[in-house]
Enzyme design. Structure first.
Site, PDB file in Angstrom:
ATOM      1  N   ALA A 105       0.986  -1.172  -0.042  1.00  0.00           N
ATOM      2  CA  ALA A 105      -0.033   0.041  -0.293  1.00  0.00           C
ATOM      3  C   ALA A 105       0.790   1.389   0.132  1.00  0.00           C
ATOM      4  O   ALA A 105       1.776   1.428   0.885  1.00  0.00           O
ATOM      5  CB  ALA A 105      -1.100  -0.093   1.236  1.00  0.00           C
ATOM      6  N   VAL A 151       3.682  -0.953   3.766  1.00  0.00           N
ATOM      7  CA  VAL A 151       3.630   0.382   3.382  1.00  0.00           C
ATOM      8  C   VAL A 151       4.693   0.864   2.310  1.00  0.00           C
ATOM      9  O   VAL A 151       6.016   0.728   2.771  1.00  0.00           O
ATOM     10  CB  VAL A 151       3.689   1.390   4.542  1.00  0.00           C
ATOM     11  N   LYS A 152       4.547   1.277   1.248  1.00  0.00           N
ATOM     12  CA  LYS A 152       5.762   1.802   0.275  1.00  0.00           C
ATOM     13  C   LYS A 152       5.751   3.267   0.518  1.00  0.00           C
ATOM     14  O   LYS A 152       4.901   4.023   0.254  1.00  0.00           O
ATOM     15  CB  LYS A 152       5.204   1.488  -0.949  1.00  0.00           C
ATOM     16  N   VAL A 153       7.048   3.647   0.619  1.00  0.00           N
ATOM     17  CA  VAL A 153       7.569   5.106   0.708  1.00  0.00           C
ATOM     18  C   VAL A 153       8.561   5.568  -0.230  1.00  0.00           C
ATOM     19  O   VAL A 153       9.410   4.555  -0.822  1.00  0.00           O
ATOM     20  CB  VAL A 153       7.842   5.479   2.000  1.00  0.00           C
TER      21      VAL A 153
END
Length: 166
Positions: free
Chosen positions: A4, A30-32
């Site tokens: 996400a 979580v993709k950053v």
């Protein structure tokens, strides 16, 4: 894991979005982006036990920063480097080598922007852990003319016997 991606680019909003996404389920990663604020977000979320994928990696130095920030995954984009006449697979080799040198680095290499089966095969030989790519490239992995010819010969030979298993 299920990926996400945060939509924001500033630290405060990335943290808020990252926490909200992580609350969806335990298997959300979580993709950053690989930016100073993205790395700060990675550090805070990973310290809280959230899986984080640091994306848009184009250099070994960036990969080191992501591992130091506690990234679960680093996503080097091999195809995009190849597109600008740089060695995408060389980046994978460098990152895998660097990560193997440091026991404290638990970050897995997620090969991204895969363009062809060679990207997959060579990355696997180097020790990359994960790959993301289009289904068309994955389908190319099982296609081989000798497999197709062999199957046609088996089917023809079986038909000549006049038998049926069913």
């Amino acid at each position: 894991p299920v990926s996400a991606e945060v939509a924001a680019t500033d630290y405060d909003t990335m943290i808020q979005e990252g926490r909200k996404l992580a609350d969806i389920a335990d298997n959300v990663c979580v993709k950053v982006p690989l930016t100073p604020d993205g790395l700060r977000t990675c550090k805070e979320l990973s310290d809280d036990g959230t899986m984080v994928n640091v994306t848009l990696c184009f250099s070994p130095g960036q990969a080191i920063l992501a591992a130091k920030a506690g990234a679960t995954f680093i996503s080097p984009f091999v195809g995009r480097l190849d597109d600008i006449s740089q060695d995408g697979l060389g980046l994978i080799e460098d990152i895998v080598t660097i990560y193997e040198n440091y026991e404290e680095f638990d970050t897995e290499v997620l090969v991204a922007s895969v363009r062809n089966p060679i990207h997959i095969i060579e990355s696997a030989k180097m020790g990359a852990h994960v790959m993301t790519g289009p289904a068309s490239v994955i389908h190319q992995l099982y296609k081989h003319p000798l497999t197709d010819n062999g199957l046609a010969a088996f089917v023809a030979d079986w038909a000549k016997t006049g038998q049926s298993i069913l």
